[in-house]
Structures are given as structure tokens and as C-alpha cells.
Design a protein around this motif. Structure first.
Motif, PDB file in Angstrom:
ATOM      1  N   ASP A  58       0.892  -1.605  -0.004  1.00  0.00           N
ATOM      2  CA  ASP A  58      -0.298  -0.051   0.264  1.00  0.00           C
ATOM      3  C   ASP A  58       0.721   1.431   0.083  1.00  0.00           C
ATOM      4  O   ASP A  58       0.441   2.329   0.526  1.00  0.00           O
ATOM      5  N   GLN A  59       2.322   1.080  -0.370  1.00  0.00           N
ATOM      6  CA  GLN A  59       3.031   2.427  -0.092  1.00  0.00           C
ATOM      7  C   GLN A  59       4.090   2.467  -1.330  1.00  0.00           C
ATOM      8  O   GLN A  59       4.132   2.297  -2.153  1.00  0.00           O
ATOM      9  N   ILE A  60       4.195   3.960  -1.449  1.00  0.00           N
ATOM     10  CA  ILE A  60       4.964   3.878  -3.195  1.00  0.00           C
ATOM     11  C   ILE A  60       5.983   4.656  -2.176  1.00  0.00           C
ATOM     12  O   ILE A  60       6.298   5.123  -1.048  1.00  0.00           O
ATOM     13  N   ASP A  61       7.324   4.525  -2.652  1.00  0.00           N
ATOM     14  CA  ASP A  61       8.640   5.254  -2.255  1.00  0.00           C
ATOM     15  C   ASP A  61       8.978   6.532  -2.178  1.00  0.00           C
ATOM     16  O   ASP A  61       8.109   7.657  -2.153  1.00  0.00           O
ATOM     17  N   ASP A  62       9.733   6.838  -0.808  1.00  0.00           N
ATOM     18  CA  ASP A  62       9.940   7.946   0.035  1.00  0.00           C
ATOM     19  C   ASP A  62      10.966   8.427  -1.321  1.00  0.00           C
ATOM     20  O   ASP A  62      11.989   8.427  -1.055  1.00  0.00           O
ATOM     21  N   TYR A  63      10.301   9.369  -1.826  1.00  0.00           N
ATOM     22  CA  TYR A  63      11.277  10.353  -2.750  1.00  0.00           C
ATOM     23  C   TYR A  63      12.170  11.786  -2.669  1.00  0.00           C
ATOM     24  O   TYR A  63      13.152  12.059  -2.977  1.00  0.00           O
ATOM     25  N   SER A  64      11.771  12.257  -0.804  1.00  0.00           N
ATOM     26  CA  SER A  64      12.945  12.959  -0.410  1.00  0.00           C
ATOM     27  C   SER A  64      14.853  12.845   0.165  1.00  0.00           C
ATOM     28  O   SER A  64      14.969  11.264  -0.295  1.00  0.00           O
ATOM     29  N   VAL A 142      -3.901  -6.597  -9.271  1.00  0.00           N
ATOM     30  CA  VAL A 142      -5.642  -6.486  -8.255  1.00  0.00           C
ATOM     31  C   VAL A 142      -5.863  -7.735  -8.128  1.00  0.00           C
ATOM     32  O   VAL A 142      -6.167  -8.217  -9.309  1.00  0.00           O
ATOM     33  N   ASP A 143      -5.507  -8.835  -7.246  1.00  0.00           N
ATOM     34  CA  ASP A 143      -6.005 -10.262  -7.464  1.00  0.00           C
ATOM     35  C   ASP A 143      -7.100 -10.261  -6.651  1.00  0.00           C
ATOM     36  O   ASP A 143      -7.934 -11.466  -6.623  1.00  0.00           O
ATOM     37  N   THR A 144      -6.703  -9.721  -5.417  1.00  0.00           N
ATOM     38  CA  THR A 144      -7.337  -9.212  -4.658  1.00  0.00           C
ATOM     39  C   THR A 144      -8.295  -8.267  -4.431  1.00  0.00           C
ATOM     40  O   THR A 144      -7.861  -6.820  -4.297  1.00  0.00           O
ATOM     41  N   VAL A 145      -9.779  -8.201  -3.002  1.00  0.00           N
ATOM     42  CA  VAL A 145     -10.786  -7.036  -2.791  1.00  0.00           C
ATOM     43  C   VAL A 145      -9.066  -5.951  -1.864  1.00  0.00           C
ATOM     44  O   VAL A 145      -8.768  -4.349  -1.841  1.00  0.00           O
ATOM     45  N   GLN A 146      -8.437  -6.505  -1.025  1.00  0.00           N
ATOM     46  CA  GLN A 146      -7.171  -5.863  -0.101  1.00  0.00           C
ATOM     47  C   GLN A 146      -6.096  -5.436  -1.359  1.00  0.00           C
ATOM     48  O   GLN A 146      -6.035  -4.608  -1.500  1.00  0.00           O
ATOM     49  N   ASP A 147      -5.795  -5.795  -2.792  1.00  0.00           N
ATOM     50  CA  ASP A 147      -5.488  -5.218  -3.255  1.00  0.00           C
ATOM     51  C   ASP A 147      -5.519  -4.610  -3.558  1.00  0.00           C
ATOM     52  O   ASP A 147      -4.514  -3.400  -3.726  1.00  0.00           O
ATOM     53  N   MET A 148      -6.459  -3.868  -4.140  1.00  0.00           N
ATOM     54  CA  MET A 148      -7.429  -2.733  -4.839  1.00  0.00           C
ATOM     55  C   MET A 148      -7.071  -1.454  -3.951  1.00  0.00           C
ATOM     56  O   MET A 148      -7.495  -0.494  -4.015  1.00  0.00           O
ATOM     57  N   ARG A 149      -7.925  -2.173  -2.127  1.00  0.00           N
ATOM     58  CA  ARG A 149      -7.900  -0.464  -1.622  1.00  0.00           C
ATOM     59  C   ARG A 149      -5.912  -0.555  -1.431  1.00  0.00           C
ATOM     60  O   ARG A 149      -6.049   0.653  -1.118  1.00  0.00           O
ATOM     61  N   ASP A 150      -4.906  -1.193  -1.253  1.00  0.00           N
ATOM     62  CA  ASP A 150      -3.851  -0.860  -1.644  1.00  0.00           C
ATOM     63  C   ASP A 150      -3.631  -0.293  -2.826  1.00  0.00           C
ATOM     64  O   ASP A 150      -2.696   0.816  -2.690  1.00  0.00           O
ATOM     65  N   TYR A 151      -3.847  -0.470  -3.586  1.00  0.00           N
ATOM     66  CA  TYR A 151      -4.074   0.427  -4.938  1.00  0.00           C
ATOM     67  C   TYR A 151      -4.065   1.859  -4.575  1.00  0.00           C
ATOM     68  O   TYR A 151      -3.641   2.925  -4.866  1.00  0.00           O
ATOM     69  N   ILE A 152      -5.531   1.766  -4.525  1.00  0.00           N
ATOM     70  CA  ILE A 152      -5.743   2.899  -3.121  1.00  0.00           C
ATOM     71  C   ILE A 152      -4.792   4.317  -1.895  1.00  0.00           C
ATOM     72  O   ILE A 152      -4.944   5.379  -2.850  1.00  0.00           O
ATOM     73  N   ALA A 153      -4.650   3.188  -1.842  1.00  0.00           N
ATOM     74  CA  ALA A 153      -3.366   3.749  -0.944  1.00  0.00           C
ATOM     75  C   ALA A 153      -2.595   4.591  -1.373  1.00  0.00           C
ATOM     76  O   ALA A 153      -2.008   5.763  -0.650  1.00  0.00           O
ATOM     77  N   LEU A 234     -15.272   0.500  -4.501  1.00  0.00           N
ATOM     78  CA  LEU A 234     -13.953   1.145  -4.501  1.00  0.00           C
ATOM     79  C   LEU A 234     -14.108   2.002  -5.614  1.00  0.00           C
ATOM     80  O   LEU A 234     -12.460   3.211  -5.540  1.00  0.00           O
ATOM     81  N   ARG A 235     -14.576   2.237  -6.222  1.00  0.00           N
ATOM     82  CA  ARG A 235     -14.407   3.289  -7.732  1.00  0.00           C
ATOM     83  C   ARG A 235     -14.712   4.257  -6.950  1.00  0.00           C
ATOM     84  O   ARG A 235     -13.660   5.121  -7.239  1.00  0.00           O
TER      85      ARG A 235
END
Length: 600
Positions: A58-64, A142-153, A234-235
Motif C-alpha cells: 500500500d506504499q509508494i517510495d519516499d523520494y525525499s 489486483v488479485d484480491t479486494v485488499q490489493d485494490m484497497r492497497d492500490y487506492i492507498a 472501490l471506484r
């Protein structure tokens, strides 16, 4: 197992936690390196995803800059620990390579940190502004609902990362470090493309990320993992993240770029014009060639190689009976319609189909030249519309070690007049097999090396191997069209030209137009591609020199081994050795080959 248990019952209690066998120093080192590399991977959630892992999903790299400093401090600390824990003299040769390689990477990172602000943060080539959406679309499965929640995060993380990139670009600009003005225009246009259409606008086709959201949530519905109401929820959450966070981040970035663009050089110039530009370019050459070659040495090497290859091209001009001189032959190959597919969807598909044909053609010959072959599949695709550029270079993106994601050879096909057919076969072998796909896949699939050695990439090795692969394909006898063989030489002289123009612009003060003219005068590359390439070198100093330097080193090592081993030389063993160690700095690769030769 029964004997092991009985024996264990009679051991003193304090020994039960210890291994029942003695690890060698080399085995202990490999275990330590794997543990440290897992720590390193934790700094990059996106890197974990690219390896096919769903950790920190659910995370993106820290670019700082602060995050970069923290990772460097950790990396240098591991070297101190490495030197304290291990007896170098007790290591086996392959383990010594791993030890030296780990130290080399830390020293390289430390040197890079000194010049961090000189590296352009936002440009059309490194493309962080489009890589973030591209990562979400192509890597976040996105294979599961949690994967989609992670995508949104992660969409929130994309917005934060864009702000960090903008902040770093602003700091660099304050120190007088900016890319040429043309780069601003491209980045602005590409950034606008990310937020054009729904849901950022009331009408129009879906923007790239929203289109991806619709597709991935629809797939969940089709799989029966959500009902209509859950899919819509989700959308709605994804739409809110895009409209409230991603859209404003792009608009803020665009506004800053528009404001700062006037401060950039209208007439593009190399990095010699930056503060301490000469020292910075020398650093870039060391980083990309993994050698100590000076700009003047690289320039002269390029001039010599251009002259040599022109001689081989003259022979093909005579073979096909062309009556004009080589410059006229360049223009003929560059402009005649016979060497292009039409600028239509049918023409684009024909280009892809012919590429696939040549990759299939070479596949049957690979076992004659390689003992180890990749397991991962290879796909050929057109670049997605949101990041496609007229005349931009083809490229390869690796798959995963478990084969769940294939390697992909991408081509920019928006302008078919920038895709000369004489380049088609050679580029397929460079990007596919036996080039990037074979090299990257074999490294990823190795299970007997420390994990970091299967994943790390160095341009001199990787691009050097891919350019060597173009020559190897010719040696394998798969070229049956003299014009395509001319294209092979055109690809090689193209890399030799890079040595000349990259050093010319960044160390000798050449203008962009002088570099364009030199490339046009010495190749049959379409002018649209030439101009795109020269602009690439302007914003990515030094990288273009790595190809030819790496290729020449691999050829040098092959001929050294052939001469030393005589009848015992086996090209398959040599190739397995070069590919089997992962992407190595050239001096470490040379040592590895010399040790193999000495072992006979």
C-alpha cells in the motif's frame, strides 16, 4: 531425520539453537548478504512490487533527500559490519566477488550522493512523473479486494511522491541546475496527459489511471470477489484519491514547471555549463562505464570506432550495388519508402509481427551458444499511449523470477517514419534474446547467488551485453538480408557515435545541432529519431557511453579466453560465465573471467 532427533536429545541444552553443521565462511557471507539485501529492499516498496512481492503493497517510495540520506547511511554501515565480520582470505572466489561487489555498490552510492542535485529530477527520459502511473498500471496487480484497497492507498503516495520530486527539482534550480528548456515542455505535456479526461474533467475518455481503476475493479467483479455495490464503493474511493490528491499534485507540478521554464537554457547545452560541470561529467562517465576512462579517451574511442564501422558499411553498399557514396546510401536507407511500414494501425501491427518472427528465428539457435537459457516468457508490445513519444527508443522491462510476469519489449510506434525496418531485426535481438531479456532473466532465475546479484543493474554490463548480442546474432547466421545487416552495423555505429556526441556536448561544448549533424552524417537513422536521441543524451549525461564501452570489454574478454584456452574454449561456457554472475562492474567481470581462464 530419526537419527537427527535422537542425537539432538543428547546434546547440551545450549547447543540446540546452533546449526548441526559447520557453515563455511562463504556460506555465512551469502546468508549475511541476503539478510542485508532484504533490509535494502524494505527501503523501496515499489522495488518489492517489481520483484513480484506483495509486501508494503500500500506504499509508494519516499523520494525525499532525507530518505536517500537514510538509505545511504544504512548502506555504508553494512560495509563496516561486513569488514568486521568476515575473513576475506577464507572466502571462495565467487564469494569474494560478492564481497567486493557489495563494497563497490556502497562506494558508488556514496560518490553519487555528492552529485545528487546535479542529476535532473524531472526530465523526459528518467520520467519519474510518468513512471509513477506506469508502475501502478503495469506492476500493481489486483488479485484480491485488499490489493485494490492497497492500490487506492498508493494513489495518495503517488501524489506525495510528485510533491517530493518537485521540491527536489526546485532546490536544484535554486543552485543553478536545470535541464534544457525543451525538457520542461515535454514533462509539462506528459503531466497534462496524466490528468486529461475523466475523472479530472467532466468529459472525455478516461485518464490513464482512471481507466486502470475501471479495468481492475471490473476484473474483481467478473471474478465474483465483489458485487456491484462493492465495486462502485472501490471506484468512488479511487475517484476521490485521484480528484482530491493526484490531480492537484500534477497541476501544482505543471504550474511550477511553467513558472521555472523561462529560467532554463533555450539553446540546450551539456552539463559542462552547470556548476562544477566538468567534475560532474567525469563522475557520470565513471558511474556509467564502471571504468576510469576520461572524456577525451571516450571521445577518441568513438571516433576510431565510427571510422572502422564505416568501412564495413561501405562493403555492404557495394554488395547491394548502390552506385552513390556512403552518405548517399545513408540518405537512401533513411528516406526510401521500402524501409518503412505505413503509419497506420496495420503498419504498426506488421512491425510487431515481423519483430516476433525474428525473435522466433533465433530461438532455435540459442542452445548452440548458451548452456543456460531463460525460463521467463518474452512479450512484444507497443508503448502505452500516455507515455509514447515520436521517435523515442525501444526498451525492455524485466519480468519476475517466478515467471508470473513476463519480460516485455516495448516499442514507440506513434510515428512509423521513425521506425526504419533495417533496424528492426537488430533491435529485437538487443532488447529480447539474446540481449536484455536473456541477461536479465538468467540473472533473476539464479538461485545459487546472493539475491542482490540477481537484481542489481549496471549499464556498462547490461547495455554492453545487449550490444554484444547484436554482433553475436550476426555470428549465429540469422541475418539473410543485406539491408538488415546494414541495419546491424547502423546500430553499432549508432553506439559509437554516442561516444562522440555525448562527450562532445558535455565535455567539449558541442551544440545540440552539431551533435545532430554528426549523427546524421554517420548513420541512416531517421532525423526524428536522431533529434530525440540527442535530446536524450542532453538530459541523461554519460549513459549513452556505456553501451560501446561494455561491448568492447566483453569482446576483449572473449578473445582473451579463446586465445588462452585454444581448443578447450567453449562459447557456451563463456556466455554462461558472463551471464551467470549477474550484472557486474566491468573490472569485477574481468577478474571473474581471468580466474575462469586460469582454472582451465
Amino acid at each position: 531425520m530419526r537419527n537427527y532427533i535422537v542425537t539432538a536429545l543428547f546434546l547440551p541444552l545450549f547447543t540446540l539453537a546452533a546449526p548441526l553443521w559447520a557453515e563455511t565462511e562463504s556460506e555465512r557471507l551469502t546468508r549475511w548478504l541476503d539478510d542485508r539485501y532484504e533490509e535494502e529492499l524494505a527501503f523501496s516498496p515499489m522495488g518489492l512490487t517489481e520483484l513480484g512481492r506483495k509486501q508494503q503493497y500500500d506504499q509508494i517510495d519516499d523520494y525525499s533527500e532525507a530518505a536517500l540520506d537514510a538509505e545511504l547511511a544504512w548502506q555504508l554501515g553494512t560495509v563496516d559490519d561486513l569488514r568486521e565480520r568476515f575473513d576475506y582470505g577464507a572466502l571462495e572466489p565467487e564469494a569474494k566477488v560478492s564481497y567486493d561487489y557489495w563494497v563497490y555498490r556502497a562506494e558508488r552510492a556514496s560518490n553519487q550522493a555528492k552529485w545528487r542535485r546535479h542529476d535532473y529530477v524531472l526530465d523526459p527520459v528518467t520520467s519519474s512523473h510518468t513512471d509513477l502511473p506506469q508502475f501502478m498500471i503495469n506492476y500493481h496487480k489486483v488479485d484480491t479486494v485488499q490489493d485494490m484497497r492497497d492500490y487506492i492507498a498508493r494513489l495518495s503516495g503517488v501524489a506525495r511522491a510528485l510533491g517530493q520530486l518537485q521540491a527536489r527539482a526546485a532546490v536544484a534550480a535554486g543552485e543553478g541546475i536545470r535541464p534544457p528548456r525543451f525538457a520542461y515542455g515535454v514533462v509539462i505535456e506528459q503531466s497534462r496527459g496524466m490528468i486529461t479526461g475523466a475523472p479530472f474533467e467532466n468529459e472525455g475518455n478516461p485518464a490513464p489511471l482512471w481507466s486502470d481503476v475501471l479495468a481492475k475493479t471490473a476484473a474483481l467483479r467478473e471474478a465474483g470477489l465483489v458485487d456491484d455495490a462493492q465495486m462502485q464503493a472501490l471506484r468512488d474511493r479511487a475517484r476521490a484519491a485521484l480528484v482530491d490528491e493526484v490531480g492537484p499534485a500534477y497541476r501544482t507540478l505543471i504550474a511550477w514547471l511553467q513558472q521555472d521554464r523561462a529560467n532554463a537554457d533555450a539553446q540546450a547545452r551539456g552539463v559542462h555549463g552547470l556548476p562544477d560541470g566538468g567534475a560532474y561529467y567525469a563522475h557520470r562517465l565513471r558511474q556509467y562505464t564502471t571504468t576510469d576512462l576520461s572524456a577525451e579517451q571516450v571521445h577518441q574511442l568513438g571516433l576510431e570506432e565510427v571510422a572502422r564501422i564505416r568501412g564495413e558499411m561501405e562493403a555492404i553498399r557495394e554488395q547491394v550495388g548502390f552506385e552513390g557514396d556512403l552518405d548517399a546510401f545513408f540518405e537512401y536507407v533513411r528516406s526510401d519508402d521500402r524501409f518503412y511500414y505505413p503509419n497506420t494501425d496495420a503498419g504498426r501491427q506488421a512491425f510487431i509481427d515481423e519483430t516476433r518472427h525474428y525473435l522466433e528465428l533465433i530461438e532455435d539457435k540459442l542452445p548452440q551458444y548458451f548452456g543456460i537459457l531463460p525460463k521467463a516468457g518474452l512479450e512484444v508490445r507497443r508503448v502505452e499511449a500516455f507515455r509514447e513519444r515520436d521517435g523515442a527508443s525501444a526498451f525492455y522491462e524485466p519480468g519476475t523470477a517466478d515467471g508470473s510476469r513476463p519480460g516485455v519489449y516495448y516499442m514507440h510506434l506513434s510515428d512509423m517514419r521513425a521506425n526504419n525496418r533495417t533496424d528492426l531485426q537488430t533491435t529485437a535481438y538487443h532488447e529480447g534474446d539474446p540481449g536484455h531479456h536473456m541477461q536479465g532473466s538468467i540473472a533473476l532465475e539464479r538461485e545459487d547467488l546472493p539475491l542482490f546479484r540477481t537484481n542489481v543493474w549496471y549499464s556498462a554490463y547490461g547495455e554492453g551485453w545487449a550490444l554484444y548480442s547484436e554482433l553475436l546474432a550476426w555470428e549465429m547466421g540469422v541475418y539473410d538480408n543485406p539491408y538488415y545487416d546494414f541495419g546491424r552495423l547502423g546500430a553499432e555505429i549508432f553506439r559509437a557515435i554516442r561516444l562522440v556526441v555525448d562527450t562532445g556536448m558535455h565535455a567539449k561544448g558541442w551544440s545540440e545541432e552539431r551533435a545532430v549533424r554528426y549523427m546524421l552524417d554517420n548513420s541512416a537513422i531517421p532525423e526524428a529519431s536522431v533529434r530525440s536521441e540527442i535530446q536524450r543524451y542532453l538530459v541523461w549525461p554519460g549513459q549513452a557511453t556505456s553501451y560501446k564501452v561494455g561491448m568492447l570489454k566483453i569482446l576483449e574478454l572473449r578473445e582473451r579466453a579463446r586465445e588462452a584456452l585454444g581448443d578447450d574454449f567453449d562459447i557456451r561456457d563463456f556466455h554462461d560465465l558472463v551471464l551467470g554472475g549477474g550484472s557486474l562492474p566491468l573490472d569485477i567481470l574481468e577478474r571473474r573471467v581471468d580466474e575462469w581462464i586460469a582454472a582451465g
